[in-house]
Write a protein that holds these residues in place. Structure first.
Motif, PDB file in Angstrom:
ATOM      1  N   ALA A  70      -0.955  20.232   5.121  1.00 16.22           N
ATOM      2  CA  ALA A  70      -1.934  19.484   4.200  1.00 16.22           C
ATOM      3  C   ALA A  70      -1.857  18.152   2.933  1.00 16.22           C
ATOM      4  O   ALA A  70      -0.023  18.275   2.669  1.00 16.22           O
ATOM      5  CB  ALA A  70      -3.185  20.250   3.155  1.00 16.22           C
ATOM      6  N   ILE A  71      -2.632  17.627   2.942  1.00 15.25           N
ATOM      7  CA  ILE A  71      -2.598  16.494   2.330  1.00 15.25           C
ATOM      8  C   ILE A  71      -3.055  16.211   1.142  1.00 15.25           C
ATOM      9  O   ILE A  71      -4.838  16.392   0.956  1.00 15.25           O
ATOM     10  CB  ILE A  71      -1.436  15.431   2.189  1.00 15.25           C
ATOM     11  N   VAL A  72      -3.776  15.900  -0.188  1.00 12.62           N
ATOM     12  CA  VAL A  72      -3.919  15.017  -1.218  1.00 12.62           C
ATOM     13  C   VAL A  72      -3.627  13.442  -1.204  1.00 12.62           C
ATOM     14  O   VAL A  72      -3.192  13.205  -1.020  1.00 12.62           O
ATOM     15  CB  VAL A  72      -3.722  15.774  -2.972  1.00 12.62           C
ATOM     16  N   THR A  73      -5.223  12.976  -1.217  1.00 18.32           N
ATOM     17  CA  THR A  73      -5.081  11.288  -1.030  1.00 18.32           C
ATOM     18  C   THR A  73      -6.322  11.022  -2.039  1.00 18.32           C
ATOM     19  O   THR A  73      -6.113  11.408  -2.835  1.00 18.32           O
ATOM     20  CB  THR A  73      -5.978  11.209  -0.451  1.00 18.32           C
ATOM     21  N   ASP A  74      -5.853   9.370  -2.405  1.00 19.26           N
ATOM     22  CA  ASP A  74      -6.508   9.135  -3.165  1.00 19.26           C
ATOM     23  C   ASP A  74      -6.197   9.171  -4.658  1.00 19.26           C
ATOM     24  O   ASP A  74      -7.242   9.103  -5.390  1.00 19.26           O
ATOM     25  CB  ASP A  74      -8.007   9.198  -2.825  1.00 19.26           C
ATOM     26  N   HIS A  75      -5.425   9.913  -5.186  1.00 12.51           N
ATOM     27  CA  HIS A  75      -5.406  10.072  -6.150  1.00 12.51           C
ATOM     28  C   HIS A  75      -4.364   9.723  -7.117  1.00 12.51           C
ATOM     29  O   HIS A  75      -3.767   8.212  -6.717  1.00 12.51           O
ATOM     30  CB  HIS A  75      -4.453  11.735  -5.956  1.00 12.51           C
ATOM     31  N   GLU A  76      -4.364  10.036  -8.722  1.00 17.11           N
ATOM     32  CA  GLU A  76      -3.628   8.956  -9.183  1.00 17.11           C
ATOM     33  C   GLU A  76      -2.119   8.994  -9.613  1.00 17.11           C
ATOM     34  O   GLU A  76      -2.020  10.108  -8.984  1.00 17.11           O
ATOM     35  CB  GLU A  76      -4.460   9.558 -10.861  1.00 17.11           C
ATOM     36  N   SER A  77      -1.633   8.024  -8.754  1.00 17.42           N
ATOM     37  CA  SER A  77       0.234   8.006  -9.090  1.00 17.42           C
ATOM     38  C   SER A  77       0.127   9.194  -9.680  1.00 17.42           C
ATOM     39  O   SER A  77       0.517   9.326 -11.009  1.00 17.42           O
ATOM     40  CB  SER A  77       0.291   6.630  -9.688  1.00 17.42           C
ATOM     41  N   GLY A  78       0.943  10.336  -9.011  1.00 23.52           N
ATOM     42  CA  GLY A  78       2.223  11.049 -10.258  1.00 23.52           C
ATOM     43  C   GLY A  78       2.835   9.902 -11.666  1.00 23.52           C
ATOM     44  O   GLY A  78       2.705  11.378 -12.297  1.00 23.52           O
ATOM     45  N   ALA A  79       4.007   9.263 -11.114  1.00 22.94           N
ATOM     46  CA  ALA A  79       4.283   8.751 -11.786  1.00 22.94           C
ATOM     47  C   ALA A  79       3.326   8.170 -13.375  1.00 22.94           C
ATOM     48  O   ALA A  79       4.241   8.527 -13.975  1.00 22.94           O
ATOM     49  CB  ALA A  79       5.407   7.468 -10.849  1.00 22.94           C
TER      50      ALA A  79
ATOM     51  N   ILE B 245       0.799  -0.915  -0.312  1.00 21.68           N
ATOM     52  CA  ILE B 245       0.506  -0.278  -0.063  1.00 21.68           C
ATOM     53  C   ILE B 245       1.074   1.197   0.043  1.00 21.68           C
ATOM     54  O   ILE B 245       2.076   1.263   0.385  1.00 21.68           O
ATOM     55  CB  ILE B 245      -0.856   0.193   1.472  1.00 21.68           C
ATOM     56  N   SER B 246       0.855   2.401  -1.216  1.00 20.76           N
ATOM     57  CA  SER B 246       1.094   3.403  -0.674  1.00 20.76           C
ATOM     58  C   SER B 246       0.967   4.411   0.639  1.00 20.76           C
ATOM     59  O   SER B 246      -0.013   4.954   0.820  1.00 20.76           O
ATOM     60  CB  SER B 246       0.445   4.469  -1.826  1.00 20.76           C
ATOM     61  N   ALA B 247       1.909   4.822   0.922  1.00 22.49           N
ATOM     62  CA  ALA B 247       2.164   5.928   1.866  1.00 22.49           C
ATOM     63  C   ALA B 247       1.306   6.806   1.331  1.00 22.49           C
ATOM     64  O   ALA B 247       0.385   8.116   2.913  1.00 22.49           O
ATOM     65  CB  ALA B 247       2.903   6.329   2.188  1.00 22.49           C
ATOM     66  N   GLU B 248       0.995   6.797   0.255  1.00 24.97           N
ATOM     67  CA  GLU B 248       0.161   8.317   0.195  1.00 24.97           C
ATOM     68  C   GLU B 248      -1.718   7.777   0.278  1.00 24.97           C
ATOM     69  O   GLU B 248      -2.483   8.893  -0.205  1.00 24.97           O
ATOM     70  CB  GLU B 248      -0.159   8.937  -1.658  1.00 24.97           C
ATOM     71  N   ASN B 249      -1.879   6.982   0.365  1.00 18.21           N
ATOM     72  CA  ASN B 249      -3.224   5.925   0.875  1.00 18.21           C
ATOM     73  C   ASN B 249      -4.072   6.985   2.196  1.00 18.21           C
ATOM     74  O   ASN B 249      -3.059   6.383   3.022  1.00 18.21           O
ATOM     75  CB  ASN B 249      -2.972   4.797   0.418  1.00 18.21           C
ATOM     76  N   SER B 250      -5.818   6.849   1.669  1.00 18.13           N
ATOM     77  CA  SER B 250      -5.708   7.654   2.644  1.00 18.13           C
ATOM     78  C   SER B 250      -6.551   7.059   3.696  1.00 18.13           C
ATOM     79  O   SER B 250      -6.644   7.343   4.960  1.00 18.13           O
ATOM     80  CB  SER B 250      -7.141   8.499   1.582  1.00 18.13           C
ATOM     81  N   SER B 251      -6.794   5.876   3.209  1.00 11.64           N
ATOM     82  CA  SER B 251      -6.739   4.846   3.807  1.00 11.64           C
ATOM     83  C   SER B 251      -6.031   3.985   5.153  1.00 11.64           C
ATOM     84  O   SER B 251      -6.644   3.820   6.328  1.00 11.64           O
ATOM     85  CB  SER B 251      -7.488   3.180   3.306  1.00 11.64           C
ATOM     86  N   ILE B 252      -4.950   4.467   5.251  1.00 16.62           N
ATOM     87  CA  ILE B 252      -3.887   4.598   6.060  1.00 16.62           C
ATOM     88  C   ILE B 252      -4.219   5.368   7.628  1.00 16.62           C
ATOM     89  O   ILE B 252      -4.537   6.844   7.425  1.00 16.62           O
ATOM     90  CB  ILE B 252      -2.484   5.337   5.974  1.00 16.62           C
ATOM     91  N   ASP B 253      -4.394   4.653   8.509  1.00 18.46           N
ATOM     92  CA  ASP B 253      -4.553   5.600  10.081  1.00 18.46           C
ATOM     93  C   ASP B 253      -3.529   4.137  10.474  1.00 18.46           C
ATOM     94  O   ASP B 253      -4.394   3.357  11.969  1.00 18.46           O
ATOM     95  CB  ASP B 253      -6.296   5.094  10.308  1.00 18.46           C
TER      96      ASP B 253
ATOM     97  N   GLN C  88     -13.205  16.601  -2.384  1.00 23.02           N
ATOM     98  CA  GLN C  88     -14.367  16.789  -0.424  1.00 23.02           C
ATOM     99  C   GLN C  88     -12.635  17.177   0.017  1.00 23.02           C
ATOM    100  O   GLN C  88     -11.572  17.406  -0.277  1.00 23.02           O
ATOM    101  CB  GLN C  88     -13.793  14.867  -0.388  1.00 23.02           C
ATOM    102  N   VAL C  89     -13.266  17.574   1.286  1.00 18.83           N
ATOM    103  CA  VAL C  89     -11.953  18.308   2.164  1.00 18.83           C
ATOM    104  C   VAL C  89     -12.439  17.994   3.622  1.00 18.83           C
ATOM    105  O   VAL C  89     -13.361  17.747   3.815  1.00 18.83           O
ATOM    106  CB  VAL C  89     -11.809  19.926   1.974  1.00 18.83           C
ATOM    107  N   LYS C  90     -11.196  16.905   4.397  1.00 16.61           N
ATOM    108  CA  LYS C  90     -11.957  16.515   5.359  1.00 16.61           C
ATOM    109  C   LYS C  90     -10.436  16.696   6.001  1.00 16.61           C
ATOM    110  O   LYS C  90      -9.593  17.123   5.388  1.00 16.61           O
ATOM    111  CB  LYS C  90     -12.222  15.429   5.277  1.00 16.61           C
ATOM    112  N   VAL C  91     -10.675  15.929   7.762  1.00 16.80           N
ATOM    113  CA  VAL C  91     -10.082  16.702   9.016  1.00 16.80           C
ATOM    114  C   VAL C  91      -9.123  15.761   8.983  1.00 16.80           C
ATOM    115  O   VAL C  91      -9.181  14.175   8.380  1.00 16.80           O
ATOM    116  CB  VAL C  91     -10.537  16.803   9.932  1.00 16.80           C
ATOM    117  N   THR C  92      -7.353  15.406   8.796  1.00 15.33           N
ATOM    118  CA  THR C  92      -6.959  14.346   9.455  1.00 15.33           C
ATOM    119  C   THR C  92      -6.228  14.538  10.482  1.00 15.33           C
ATOM    120  O   THR C  92      -5.610  15.422  10.450  1.00 15.33           O
ATOM    121  CB  THR C  92      -5.877  14.147   8.053  1.00 15.33           C
TER     122      THR C  92
END
Length: 719
Positions: free
Chosen positions: A604-613, A534-542, A592-596
């Protein structure tokens, strides 16, 4: 039976076929059954043996077959050199085999020189001569073997020896009986002068054999005649000489350098010396057929330089033999470096396919997967079914099984090197990792084996120290079911990335990736060792846990009088800020804008995005952004996660209503900073006007404060 037809036709005697095995010949009113004994009596007749010259005709179907062989079977004219050298090698191998079994007359042996193949070129007259001092052919054998297309004298020889329980010569090459006729692709006329070796089994083992010449222009007729011994002096007591008068557009084959290059390409490893105008050409041994205990390092290095056309030393070599699915002798090398990394274009496949030491196909695409194209070497099989031209394997399913066996063998070899010689393997991996990653993305069947070979930097190790996925798992807590990875331009960027903050806080190891293809690799692997990648950029990481409650409680304690300044937003304020950001930025920028809680130092960060690479690679392939003005317009709406404890966002919340010009500018820059951190922005120049606006506002505020403080003059002491 061939003698029966030849004798009857040449003397005008009627004959008829009785059955598949015999003929009846009618001579002087009598009918005789033609047998071997009768054949010998015919051979002894002067009217047959001493006939100065005969002109015989190919049968109608034979003429058609000859035309097919000459013009349709072979794809490359230069193959005729390979075919004729192979025939000469077979003739020498037959002689050597019969000599070893005591079947050669002592008269022949006493005058026999070294067994070899000699080629003479004459560019002036446009002729090419290929001769050998092998077993040779009698008049009858010339008529039978050369007058009948697709009749393999070599194959018949092997079958005869097997029937007599004599075994078979190991170096025999020929199979189909069509190779000789490839000479007509380049020749106007072809003549064969031959003297048979005297065998101890013949009735006339002490009689000197008669030299015979076979000649044809490939048009449907051939002649056969007895010739003087002086015309074949170079052959000695036995052997054959093929002389070709080359066609006008094929006279470049009379160039000795061209012939040498063809020999080095196809026939470098035949078992006998091959000389061109007296110069030995095949100087490299077929060491893949030898026991590896008998081959020195120097021989391996010399062979590698020959087969790879390179001057470096091989990094690895793998010499083995396998009998499944068929008998294979293999010798593979891994070079020290490759040229693709220098932008020299895609390298071609590096393994050649041989059969009985003769090149069948140079660098075939189906012998090894394309991602193993950096491997150099040889695969040789005596049992591989070949096409009639011997230019390609015939059984595609068998070839696929061979490819599977060879690939698994190489992967096991690399795995052993990884375990037993880590330092050397790491040097190999740094140079050739791109090929392994390509294979993992292309070849699902070998994904597990290739995954074990991958090496990565890790946040838990020093820079330059690489780890495997298995080593990562060995350090994981039992309850951790994920393997975390982070793609960044370099190690420094990765460790400073906002996506890494939560892993640093919770002391979780992260695999660090620096190459675009690594994102595809991880996406393709998906799971390894029972854990999800799982990518460290994934929003499901808690990573929040019970152990974090204490620190949260300490954070939630009332601030002292010295820290009465607001340092974080309440849950309600944070939700208000999220709503304001979503409205201000618009649905074309954020969905969507939410608290993390995963951020510590970043706003801030963006998550669940298409990989930049992946996004950059797709742009290169599809050019889907043509005509769009900038990256800002081409990025799809994002999920923006904000840190309610960051001073920037706390301040933004405070000015969102009373600074209607500055607040939206700050909000847009917060989003763009997050996009930059995610690697979604390639060209940030579109931000410059906004950054200038922020700087101007900051400077104006500073000036106003300065003027305000200067206007308040403290009273002087004199007052």
């Amino acid at each position: 039976l061939e003698l029966c037809k030849v004798y009857a036709n040449s003397n005008g005697i009627p004959w008829q076929r009785i059955d598949k095995a015999s003929y009846s010949i009618h001579e002087s009113g009598s009918s005789k059954h033609f047998s071997k004994a009768l054949a010998r009596s015919y051979v002894s007749k002067s009217s047959f043996v001493s006939s100065p010259k005969e002109t015989l005709e190919f049968q109608a179907e034979t003429r058609k077959l000859l035309d097919i062989v000459t013009n349709s079977i072979y794809t490359d004219k230069e193959v005729f050199v390979r075919e004729l050298i192979s025939n000469a090698s077979d003739a020498l191998e037959k002689y050597r085999f019969l000599q070893s079994t005591g079947s050669i007359s002592s008269n022949a042996e006493s005058s026999a020189g070294p067994l070899e193949i000699n080629i003479l070129t004459d560019s002036t007259n446009g002729t090419l001569i290929i001769s050998d001092n092998g077993i040779g052919m009698s008049r009858e054998e010339l008529v039978s073997n050369l007058g009948t297309i697709a009749r393999s004298g070599t194959k018949n020889f092997v079958e005869q020896q097997q029937k007599q329980n004599n075994g078979a010569a190991d170096g025999i090459i020929g199979q189909f009986g069509v190779g000789f006729y490839s000479s007509f692709m380049v020749s106007d006329t072809v003549s064969v002068d031959s003297i048979p070796a005297i065998l101890t089994s013949t009735e006339a083992s002490t009689t000197k054999p008669t030299p015979t010449r076979w000649r044809s222009d490939g048009s449907g007729l051939f002649t056969i005649e007895q010739i003087e011994e002086s015309e074949v002096e170079t052959l000695g007591t036995h052997g054959s000489k093929i002389e070709m008068t080359l066609k006008e557009d094929c006279k470049d084959f009379a160039d000795p350098e061209k012939i040498k290059s063809i020999i080095k390409k196809f026939s470098s490893f035949v078992a006998f010396p091959v000389r061109v105008n007296g110069e030995l050409v095949n100087t490299v041994n077929a060491i893949w057929t030898m026991d590896k205990k008998d081959v020195t390092d120097t021989q391996y290095d010399e062979f590698y330089r020959f087969i790879a056309s390179s001057y470096d030393k091989p990094r690895y070599r793998l010499h083995f033999r396998t009998d499944a699915p068929i008998d294979l002798k293999c010798l593979f090398f891994v070079p020290t470096f490759h040229m693709e990394k220098f932008g020299m274009g895609r390298i071609e496949q590096g393994v050649n396919l041989y059969s009985r030491k003769v090149l069948i196909e140079s660098k075939p695409k189906d012998l090894l997967p394309e991602w193993l194209r950096f491997v150099k070497g040889v695969v040789d099989s005596e049992d591989l079914p070949l096409s009639l031209s011997r230019e390609k394997p015939q059984d595609s399913k068998l070839l696929a099984r061979i490819r599977d066996v060879l690939t698994r063998k190489l992967l096991r070899f690399f795995d052993d090197e990884l375990k037993n010689n880590r330092e050397k393997y790491q040097e190999f991996y740094i140079e050739f990792s791109m090929f392994l990653k390509e294979g993992l993305c292309q070849n699902y069947a070998f994904m597990d084996q290739i995954s074990k070979l991958l090496l990565f930097e890790s946040s838990a190790k020093k820079e330059g120290e690489l780890v495997t996925l298995d080593e990562y798992i060995s350090r994981c807590a039992p309850e951790q079911k994920q393997i975390y990875y982070l793609l960044a331009p370099n190690r420094q960027s990765a460790l400073k990335s906002p996506y890494f903050e939560t892993f640093k806080k919770h002391d979780k190891e992260v695999i660090l990736l620096y190459n675009t293809i690594d994102d595809f690799v991880m996406t393709n692997i998906k799971t390894y060792g029972g854990r999800t990648l799982i990518s460290a950029e994934n929003s499901s990481i808690d990573l929040e846990s019970e152990t974090d409650k204490k620190s949260e409680e300490e954070t939630d304690k009332p601030a002292s009088s010295e820290t009465t300044k607001k340092s974080s937003l309440t849950d309600e304020e944070a939700q208000d800020l999220c709503s304001w950001l979503a409205s201000t930025l618009g649905s074309n920028k954020v969905r969507q804008v939410k608290v993390t809680k995963r951020l510590s130092d970043s706003p801030a960060i963006v998550t669940d995005h298409e990989s930049g690479a992946m996004r950059r690679m797709m742009k290169l392939v599809e050019q889907s952004n043509a005509g769009k003005s900038n990256d800002e317009e081409s990025i799809p709406p994002q999920v923006l996660e904000v840190n309610p404890n960051h001073p920037l966002l706390v301040s933004l919340y405070g000015i969102r209503n009373n600074q209607p010009v500055l607040a939206p500018v700050i909000a847009a820059q917060v989003l763009d900073n997050a996009l930059l951190a995610a690697g979604l922005v390639e060209d940030a120049r579109y931000m410059l006007p906004r950054l200038n606006e922020i700087l101007i506002t900051a400077m104006q505020t500073a000036v106003e404060k300065s003027e305000s403080s200067a206007a308040v003059v403290p009273p002087s002491s004199s007052d």
